[in-house]
Design a protein around this motif. Structure first.
Motif, PDB file in Angstrom:
ATOM      1  N   GLY A  71       0.796  -1.064   0.059  1.00  0.00           N
ATOM      2  CA  GLY A  71       0.126   0.020  -0.026  1.00  0.00           C
ATOM      3  C   GLY A  71       0.940   1.137  -0.046  1.00  0.00           C
ATOM      4  O   GLY A  71       0.452   1.914   0.708  1.00  0.00           O
ATOM      5  N   ARG A  72       1.825   1.027  -0.822  1.00  0.00           N
ATOM      6  CA  ARG A  72       3.092   2.110  -0.851  1.00  0.00           C
ATOM      7  C   ARG A  72       2.615   3.276  -1.735  1.00  0.00           C
ATOM      8  O   ARG A  72       2.220   2.943  -2.777  1.00  0.00           O
ATOM      9  CB  ARG A  72       4.202   1.601  -1.062  1.00  0.00           C
ATOM     10  CG  ARG A  72       5.547   2.512  -0.856  1.00  0.00           C
ATOM     11  CD  ARG A  72       6.896   1.841  -1.148  1.00  0.00           C
ATOM     12  NE  ARG A  72       7.968   2.490  -1.050  1.00  0.00           N
ATOM     13  CZ  ARG A  72       9.012   2.716  -0.167  1.00  0.00           C
ATOM     14  NH1 ARG A  72       8.442   1.979   1.070  1.00  0.00           N
ATOM     15  NH2 ARG A  72      10.094   3.330  -0.252  1.00  0.00           N
ATOM     16  N   PRO A  73       2.859   4.630  -1.441  1.00  0.00           N
ATOM     17  CA  PRO A  73       2.566   5.523  -2.211  1.00  0.00           C
ATOM     18  C   PRO A  73       3.430   5.371  -3.528  1.00  0.00           C
ATOM     19  O   PRO A  73       4.528   5.000  -3.255  1.00  0.00           O
ATOM     20  CB  PRO A  73       2.908   6.717  -1.329  1.00  0.00           C
ATOM     21  CG  PRO A  73       2.808   6.672  -0.107  1.00  0.00           C
ATOM     22  CD  PRO A  73       3.053   5.150   0.000  1.00  0.00           C
ATOM     23  N   ASN A  76       7.067   7.107  -3.871  1.00  0.00           N
ATOM     24  CA  ASN A  76       8.051   6.624  -2.897  1.00  0.00           C
ATOM     25  C   ASN A  76       8.961   5.691  -3.265  1.00  0.00           C
ATOM     26  O   ASN A  76       8.495   4.421  -3.297  1.00  0.00           O
ATOM     27  CB  ASN A  76       7.410   6.174  -1.547  1.00  0.00           C
ATOM     28  CG  ASN A  76       8.471   6.035  -0.286  1.00  0.00           C
ATOM     29  OD1 ASN A  76       9.406   6.529  -0.526  1.00  0.00           O
ATOM     30  ND2 ASN A  76       7.734   5.951   0.927  1.00  0.00           N
ATOM     31  N   PRO A  77      10.160   6.150  -3.798  1.00  0.00           N
ATOM     32  CA  PRO A  77      11.205   5.246  -4.495  1.00  0.00           C
ATOM     33  C   PRO A  77      11.641   4.166  -3.573  1.00  0.00           C
ATOM     34  O   PRO A  77      11.767   4.213  -2.454  1.00  0.00           O
ATOM     35  CB  PRO A  77      12.227   6.044  -4.954  1.00  0.00           C
ATOM     36  CG  PRO A  77      12.370   7.346  -4.131  1.00  0.00           C
ATOM     37  CD  PRO A  77      10.896   7.447  -3.851  1.00  0.00           C
ATOM     38  N   LEU A  78      12.265   3.092  -4.366  1.00  0.00           N
ATOM     39  CA  LEU A  78      12.754   1.762  -3.608  1.00  0.00           C
ATOM     40  C   LEU A  78      14.242   1.619  -3.703  1.00  0.00           C
ATOM     41  O   LEU A  78      14.890   2.331  -4.571  1.00  0.00           O
ATOM     42  CB  LEU A  78      12.039   0.445  -4.353  1.00  0.00           C
ATOM     43  CG  LEU A  78      10.648   0.380  -4.416  1.00  0.00           C
ATOM     44  CD1 LEU A  78      10.336  -0.838  -5.123  1.00  0.00           C
ATOM     45  CD2 LEU A  78       9.902   0.284  -2.982  1.00  0.00           C
ATOM     46  N   THR A 131      17.599   9.238 -10.756  1.00  0.00           N
ATOM     47  CA  THR A 131      18.709   8.731  -9.391  1.00  0.00           C
ATOM     48  C   THR A 131      18.178   7.186  -9.083  1.00  0.00           C
ATOM     49  O   THR A 131      17.074   6.777  -9.107  1.00  0.00           O
ATOM     50  CB  THR A 131      18.823   9.780  -8.262  1.00  0.00           C
ATOM     51  OG1 THR A 131      17.481   9.693  -7.835  1.00  0.00           O
ATOM     52  CG2 THR A 131      19.229  11.004  -8.678  1.00  0.00           C
ATOM     53  N   LEU A 132      19.128   6.623  -8.717  1.00  0.00           N
ATOM     54  CA  LEU A 132      19.194   5.129  -8.166  1.00  0.00           C
ATOM     55  C   LEU A 132      19.621   4.935  -6.931  1.00  0.00           C
ATOM     56  O   LEU A 132      20.871   5.130  -6.526  1.00  0.00           O
ATOM     57  CB  LEU A 132      19.583   4.155  -9.234  1.00  0.00           C
ATOM     58  CG  LEU A 132      19.488   2.679  -8.827  1.00  0.00           C
ATOM     59  CD1 LEU A 132      17.975   2.400  -8.854  1.00  0.00           C
ATOM     60  CD2 LEU A 132      20.013   1.759  -9.768  1.00  0.00           C
ATOM     61  N   ALA A 133      19.152   4.501  -5.830  1.00  0.00           N
ATOM     62  CA  ALA A 133      19.466   4.199  -4.318  1.00  0.00           C
ATOM     63  C   ALA A 133      19.940   2.827  -4.301  1.00  0.00           C
ATOM     64  O   ALA A 133      19.138   1.722  -4.778  1.00  0.00           O
ATOM     65  CB  ALA A 133      18.442   4.415  -3.323  1.00  0.00           C
ATOM     66  N   ALA A 155      14.116  -3.502  -2.793  1.00  0.00           N
ATOM     67  CA  ALA A 155      13.360  -3.843  -1.366  1.00  0.00           C
ATOM     68  C   ALA A 155      13.029  -2.745  -0.691  1.00  0.00           C
ATOM     69  O   ALA A 155      14.131  -2.038  -0.192  1.00  0.00           O
ATOM     70  CB  ALA A 155      14.298  -4.919  -0.857  1.00  0.00           C
ATOM     71  N   PRO A 156      11.872  -2.231  -0.494  1.00  0.00           N
ATOM     72  CA  PRO A 156      11.652  -1.512   0.891  1.00  0.00           C
ATOM     73  C   PRO A 156      11.621  -2.376   1.967  1.00  0.00           C
ATOM     74  O   PRO A 156      11.764  -3.649   1.958  1.00  0.00           O
ATOM     75  CB  PRO A 156      10.486  -0.844   0.622  1.00  0.00           C
ATOM     76  CG  PRO A 156       9.686  -1.848  -0.124  1.00  0.00           C
ATOM     77  CD  PRO A 156      10.667  -2.793  -0.815  1.00  0.00           C
ATOM     78  N   SER A 157      11.360  -1.575   3.242  1.00  0.00           N
ATOM     79  CA  SER A 157      10.854  -2.178   4.625  1.00  0.00           C
ATOM     80  C   SER A 157       9.733  -3.226   4.329  1.00  0.00           C
ATOM     81  O   SER A 157       8.611  -2.899   3.588  1.00  0.00           O
ATOM     82  CB  SER A 157      11.037  -1.494   5.670  1.00  0.00           C
ATOM     83  OG  SER A 157       9.971  -0.491   5.367  1.00  0.00           O
ATOM     84  N   GLY A 240      10.211   9.399   0.634  1.00  0.00           N
ATOM     85  CA  GLY A 240       9.458   8.511   1.637  1.00  0.00           C
ATOM     86  C   GLY A 240       9.412   9.352   2.950  1.00  0.00           C
ATOM     87  O   GLY A 240       8.643   9.248   3.856  1.00  0.00           O
ATOM     88  N   MET A 241      10.386  10.464   3.049  1.00  0.00           N
ATOM     89  CA  MET A 241      10.370  11.168   4.302  1.00  0.00           C
ATOM     90  C   MET A 241       9.352  12.246   4.382  1.00  0.00           C
ATOM     91  O   MET A 241       8.957  12.726   5.536  1.00  0.00           O
ATOM     92  CB  MET A 241      11.744  12.011   4.315  1.00  0.00           C
ATOM     93  CG  MET A 241      12.967  11.160   4.406  1.00  0.00           C
ATOM     94  SD  MET A 241      12.898   9.654   5.539  1.00  0.00           S
ATOM     95  CE  MET A 241      13.674  10.444   6.964  1.00  0.00           C
ATOM     96  N   ALA A 242       8.552  12.185   3.362  1.00  0.00           N
ATOM     97  CA  ALA A 242       7.388  13.015   3.402  1.00  0.00           C
ATOM     98  C   ALA A 242       5.972  12.089   4.208  1.00  0.00           C
ATOM     99  O   ALA A 242       4.993  12.884   4.422  1.00  0.00           O
ATOM    100  CB  ALA A 242       6.914  13.462   2.228  1.00  0.00           C
TER     101      ALA A 242
HETATM  102  P1  AMP Z   1      12.528   2.127   2.928  1.00  0.00           P
HETATM  103  O1  AMP Z   1      12.444   1.224   1.682  1.00  0.00           O
HETATM  104  O2  AMP Z   1      11.026   2.089   3.647  1.00  0.00           O
HETATM  105  O3  AMP Z   1      13.633   2.052   3.767  1.00  0.00           O
HETATM  106  O4  AMP Z   1      12.455   3.606   2.103  1.00  0.00           O
HETATM  107  C1  AMP Z   1      13.466   3.934   1.285  1.00  0.00           C
HETATM  108  C2  AMP Z   1      13.944   5.170   1.318  1.00  0.00           C
HETATM  109  O5  AMP Z   1      14.648   5.318   0.362  1.00  0.00           O
HETATM  110  C3  AMP Z   1      12.535   6.151   1.117  1.00  0.00           C
HETATM  111  O6  AMP Z   1      12.603   7.034   2.275  1.00  0.00           O
HETATM  112  C4  AMP Z   1      13.062   6.724  -0.155  1.00  0.00           C
HETATM  113  O7  AMP Z   1      12.414   7.915  -0.349  1.00  0.00           O
HETATM  114  C5  AMP Z   1      14.360   6.554  -0.170  1.00  0.00           C
HETATM  115  N1  AMP Z   1      15.004   6.453  -1.444  1.00  0.00           N
HETATM  116  C6  AMP Z   1      14.887   5.350  -2.587  1.00  0.00           C
HETATM  117  N2  AMP Z   1      15.304   5.882  -3.557  1.00  0.00           N
HETATM  118  C7  AMP Z   1      15.723   7.130  -3.774  1.00  0.00           C
HETATM  119  C8  AMP Z   1      16.409   7.978  -4.527  1.00  0.00           C
HETATM  120  N3  AMP Z   1      16.500   7.522  -5.825  1.00  0.00           N
HETATM  121  N4  AMP Z   1      16.538   9.048  -4.172  1.00  0.00           N
HETATM  122  C9  AMP Z   1      16.177   9.574  -2.946  1.00  0.00           C
HETATM  123  N5  AMP Z   1      15.867   8.891  -1.987  1.00  0.00           N
HETATM  124  C10 AMP Z   1      15.411   7.397  -2.275  1.00  0.00           C
END
Ligand code: AMP
Ligand code: MG
Length: 347
Positions: A71-73, A76-78, A131-133, A155-157, A240-242
């Motif tokens: 149910g993730r917005p 909100n990137p992964l 960008t890519l995390a 993978a998110p939490s 995600g921080m929003a």
């Molecule tokens: P979580 O998976 O619940 O730990 O959430 C992942 C976090 O990483 C969220 O706060 C996202 O906003 C942040 N995140 C993922 N990809 C990016 C990106 N490309 N740029 C900035 N933040 C990211």
């Protein structure tokens, strides 16, 4: 760390017809996980921070399943997870000079680095951003799993959106029983809060989300490190921080002293409620015989205990009263961020 038993729990009353298996280290467990991933399924796995909900980052369909399940917005990137020998130059466009030194020092570990993306993974991973995390977890279970699939795993939490992040396989099961086929059990997470997210697209590294790798630690390697705080009304760089996060499913109150906590506690008790106070070790003796949960004495301990205690409280208390810990530096910055969000004090 991982238990050696294979636990299969029958699903409770959900609409789904999927059986959710919790697998500890056992014969064929990684092959099973890899098979699910290759078939586009979502698999939960242990990491040193919190459990992750993983899918093949190259597959649009698999990545979208994560958003639906949580149910993730949609904005909100992964974070993409890879094993320690995965060549990340396949996924990113460029990197600043300080990035290699940070990787050398902190990876594998609880540090996510955000790079200019090469656009190779599904566009849904970064929600259309350029960008890519990327993260290289240190948990042996995560490493073995990532090696077995040899794919970037988005993978998110592994919690339902807004709920408290999971630090045991049972927490994942509580949120996704009947919805995912497999949880790779590596025991309780030792880190306890999500990775530090570090923007590595500029001249100076910039923390987007605080965690166990602290500003001080990064600055010691990179020479400098900023901490990003979005201005009022600005869309944050880490979307995600929003969002509301980490919330236990009981009423909460957040106070700054034991005296205030006692007042709120006694009022709730008079009303017939079952309150509980969450605070650092030093405050416990001030609370008399009132119900309390001990967060610990130092930042690392508080990070490790926080989510398990929030999940415990939501099952047993009508009102959870948090007392803000005193420390602010190092790991405490990340702990305070999660605590304030859990108690609705920061959005
Ligand atoms: P979580 O998976 O619940 O730990 O959430 C992942 C976090 O990483 C969220 O706060 C996202 O906003 C942040 N995140 C993922 N990809 C990016 C990106 N490309 N740029 C900035 N933040 C990211
Ligand atoms: Mg999360």
């Amino acid at each position: 760390m991982a238990n050696s038993t294979t636990a299969t729990r029958s699903r409770s009353a959900t609409k789904s017809n999927m059986e959710t298996q919790i697998l500890g280290r056992s014969r064929g467990w990684l092959e099973r996980a890899a098979d699910f991933i290759q078939r586009g399924e979502v698999v939960a796995f242990h990491t040193e921070t919190v459990y992750g909900l993983g899918a093949n980052a190259f597959s649009d369909e698999a990545v979208l399943k994560i958003f639906t399940l949580k149910g993730r917005p949609a904005d909100n990137p992964l974070i993409v997870h890879v094993h320690r020998d995965y060549d990340i130059s396949r996924l990113i466009d460029s990197e600043p000079p300080y990035a290699a030194a940070l990787r050398e020092k902190f990876l594998p570990g609880p540090l996510t680095m955000v790079y200019p993306s090469a656009g190779k993974v599904s566009k849904y991973v970064s929600c259309g951003m350029n960008t890519l995390a990327i993260r290289v977890p240190s948990s042996p279970v995560a490493q073995e799993f990532l090696r077995a699939v040899d794919l970037p795993i988005a993978a998110p939490s592994a919690n339902l959106s807004k709920h408290v992040s999971p630090v045991t396989a049972r927490h994942v099961y509580d949120d996704f029983n009947g919805k995912i086929p497999l949880i790779l059990d590596g025991g309780a997470c030792t880190g306890g809060i999500e990775s530090t997210v570090l923007d590595c697209t500029g001249e100076v590294p910039r923390i987007l989300r605080e965690g166990l790798v602290t500003r001080e630690m990064i600055a010691a390697v990179a020479g400098d490190c900023e901490v990003y705080h979005p201005k009022k009304g600005e869309k944050p760089k880490s979307p995600g921080m929003a969002y509301k996060h980490y919330s236990p499913r009981c009423e909460t109150a957040y106070v700054s002293s034991a005296e205030e906590a006692i007042e709120v506690y006694d009022r709730e008790k008079e009303r017939g409620g079952t309150p509980c106070i969450l605070c650092e070790s030093g405050q416990i003796s001030l609370l008399g015989d009132r119900n309390s949960l001990d967060l610990g004495g130092i930042g690392e301990q508080m990070a490790q205990r926080l989510y398990a205690l929030l999940r415990k409280a939501e099952g047993t208390s009508s009102l959870l009263i948090g007392i803000e810990p005193k420390g602010k530096d190092g790991v405490m910055a990340g702990v305070l961020n999660r605590l304030r969000r859990a108690f609705g004090k920061e959005s």
